[in-house]
Scaffold this motif. Structure first.
Motif, mmCIF file in Angstrom:
data_model
loop_
_atom_site.group_PDB
_atom_site.id
_atom_site.type_symbol
_atom_site.label_atom_id
_atom_site.label_comp_id
_atom_site.label_asym_id
_atom_site.label_seq_id
_atom_site.Cartn_x
_atom_site.Cartn_y
_atom_site.Cartn_z
ATOM 1 N N MET A 1 34.009 11.418 15.985
ATOM 2 C CA MET A 1 33.375 11.935 14.773
ATOM 3 C C MET A 1 33.672 13.420 14.635
ATOM 4 S SD MET A 1 31.616 11.083 12.211
ATOM 5 C CE MET A 1 30.977 12.062 10.893
ATOM 6 N N ALA A 2 33.709 13.904 13.402
ATOM 7 C CA ALA A 2 34.036 15.302 13.131
ATOM 8 C C ALA A 2 32.933 16.224 13.638
ATOM 9 C CB ALA A 2 34.223 15.498 11.641
ATOM 10 N N ASN A 3 33.340 17.350 14.185
ATOM 11 C CA ASN A 3 32.378 18.323 14.697
ATOM 12 C C ASN A 3 32.187 19.509 13.769
ATOM 13 O OD1 ASN A 3 31.850 16.908 17.059
ATOM 14 N ND2 ASN A 3 33.687 17.725 18.035
ATOM 15 N N HIS A 4 33.170 19.803 12.960
ATOM 16 C CA HIS A 4 33.089 20.976 12.090
ATOM 17 C C HIS A 4 32.360 20.622 10.798
ATOM 18 C CE1 HIS A 4 35.674 23.356 14.629
ATOM 19 N NE2 HIS A 4 36.511 22.345 14.698
ATOM 20 N N GLN A 5 31.616 21.582 10.298
ATOM 21 C CA GLN A 5 30.853 21.387 9.070
ATOM 22 C C GLN A 5 31.799 21.045 7.903
ATOM 23 O OE1 GLN A 5 27.549 21.446 9.245
ATOM 24 N NE2 GLN A 5 27.403 20.730 7.150
ATOM 25 N N SER A 6 32.933 21.731 7.846
ATOM 26 C CA SER A 6 33.884 21.494 6.751
ATOM 27 C C SER A 6 34.457 20.076 6.813
ATOM 28 C CB SER A 6 35.010 22.526 6.798
ATOM 29 O OG SER A 6 35.723 22.419 8.016
ATOM 30 N N ALA A 7 34.684 19.575 8.029
ATOM 31 C CA ALA A 7 35.226 18.217 8.178
ATOM 32 C C ALA A 7 34.185 17.174 7.779
ATOM 33 C CB ALA A 7 35.676 17.998 9.613
ATOM 34 N N ILE A 8 32.931 17.438 8.085
ATOM 35 C CA ILE A 8 31.855 16.520 7.705
ATOM 36 C C ILE A 8 31.714 16.492 6.184
ATOM 37 C CG2 ILE A 8 29.359 16.143 7.827
ATOM 38 C CD1 ILE A 8 29.515 17.383 10.677
ATOM 39 N N LYS A 9 31.776 17.672 5.572
ATOM 40 C CA LYS A 9 31.681 17.754 4.111
ATOM 41 C C LYS A 9 32.867 17.047 3.467
ATOM 42 C CE LYS A 9 31.403 20.991 0.286
ATOM 43 N NZ LYS A 9 31.374 22.397 -0.123
ATOM 44 N N ARG A 10 34.050 17.268 4.017
ATOM 45 C CA ARG A 10 35.254 16.634 3.473
ATOM 46 C C ARG A 10 35.129 15.108 3.536
ATOM 47 N NH1 ARG A 10 38.555 17.721 -0.173
ATOM 48 N NH2 ARG A 10 39.003 19.772 0.660
ATOM 49 N N THR A 11 34.574 14.593 4.609
ATOM 50 C CA THR A 11 34.369 13.150 4.741
ATOM 51 C C THR A 11 33.439 12.633 3.648
ATOM 52 O OG1 THR A 11 34.643 13.353 7.128
ATOM 53 C CG2 THR A 11 33.665 11.323 6.324
ATOM 54 N N ARG A 12 32.371 13.373 3.385
ATOM 55 C CA ARG A 12 31.443 12.985 2.316
ATOM 56 C C ARG A 12 32.145 12.993 0.961
ATOM 57 N NH1 ARG A 12 27.731 16.942 4.326
ATOM 58 N NH2 ARG A 12 28.117 18.121 2.414
ATOM 59 N N GLN A 13 32.921 14.018 0.702
ATOM 60 C CA GLN A 13 33.619 14.140 -0.580
ATOM 61 C C GLN A 13 34.625 13.001 -0.765
ATOM 62 O OE1 GLN A 13 35.235 18.074 -0.100
ATOM 63 N NE2 GLN A 13 33.681 18.976 -1.442
ATOM 64 N N ILE A 14 35.364 12.692 0.280
ATOM 65 C CA ILE A 14 36.381 11.647 0.204
ATOM 66 C C ILE A 14 35.738 10.299 -0.097
ATOM 67 C CG2 ILE A 14 38.012 10.316 1.607
ATOM 68 C CD1 ILE A 14 38.768 12.996 2.959
ATOM 69 N N GLU A 15 34.619 10.005 0.567
ATOM 70 C CA GLU A 15 33.942 8.730 0.344
ATOM 71 C C GLU A 15 33.425 8.634 -1.082
ATOM 72 O OE1 GLU A 15 32.417 4.954 0.948
ATOM 73 O OE2 GLU A 15 33.927 6.104 2.033
#
Length: 84
Positions: free
Chosen positions: A1-15
């Motif tokens: 799972m992503a650890n960086h805040q930006s990667a978590i946000k990017r995952t939300r945006q992509i979904e």
């Protein structure tokens, strides 16, 4: 799972974008199917520009390839023009 805040946000945006694109692609496929099943020429002529517009919007946003949109529009136009 992503650890960086930006990667978590990017995952939300992509979904979110994936679901949005899926909805519009499915709606367009249903419209194409409805047009192909139409037997009334007047109804088909009225529906064709709406479906073509939907396909153009999908192609513009890279949800489907522009050539695929062109091929579908061409086949639908042929279908409508052949109707008696």
């Amino acid at each position: 799972m992503a650890n960086h805040q930006s990667a978590i946000k990017r995952t939300r945006q992509i979904e979110k974008r994936r679901l949005h694109n899926r909805y519009y692609a499915k709606t367009t496929r249903n419209a194409v199917k409805a047009l192909r099943q139409t037997t009334d020429k007047a109804a088909a002529v009225e529906l064709l520009p709406k479906v073509a517009s939907m396909l153009d919007k999908l192609a513009k946003r890279n949800i489907i390839h522009k050539n695929k949109a062109g091929n579908i529009k061409s086949k639908l136009a042929k279908f409508v023009n052949k109707m008696a």
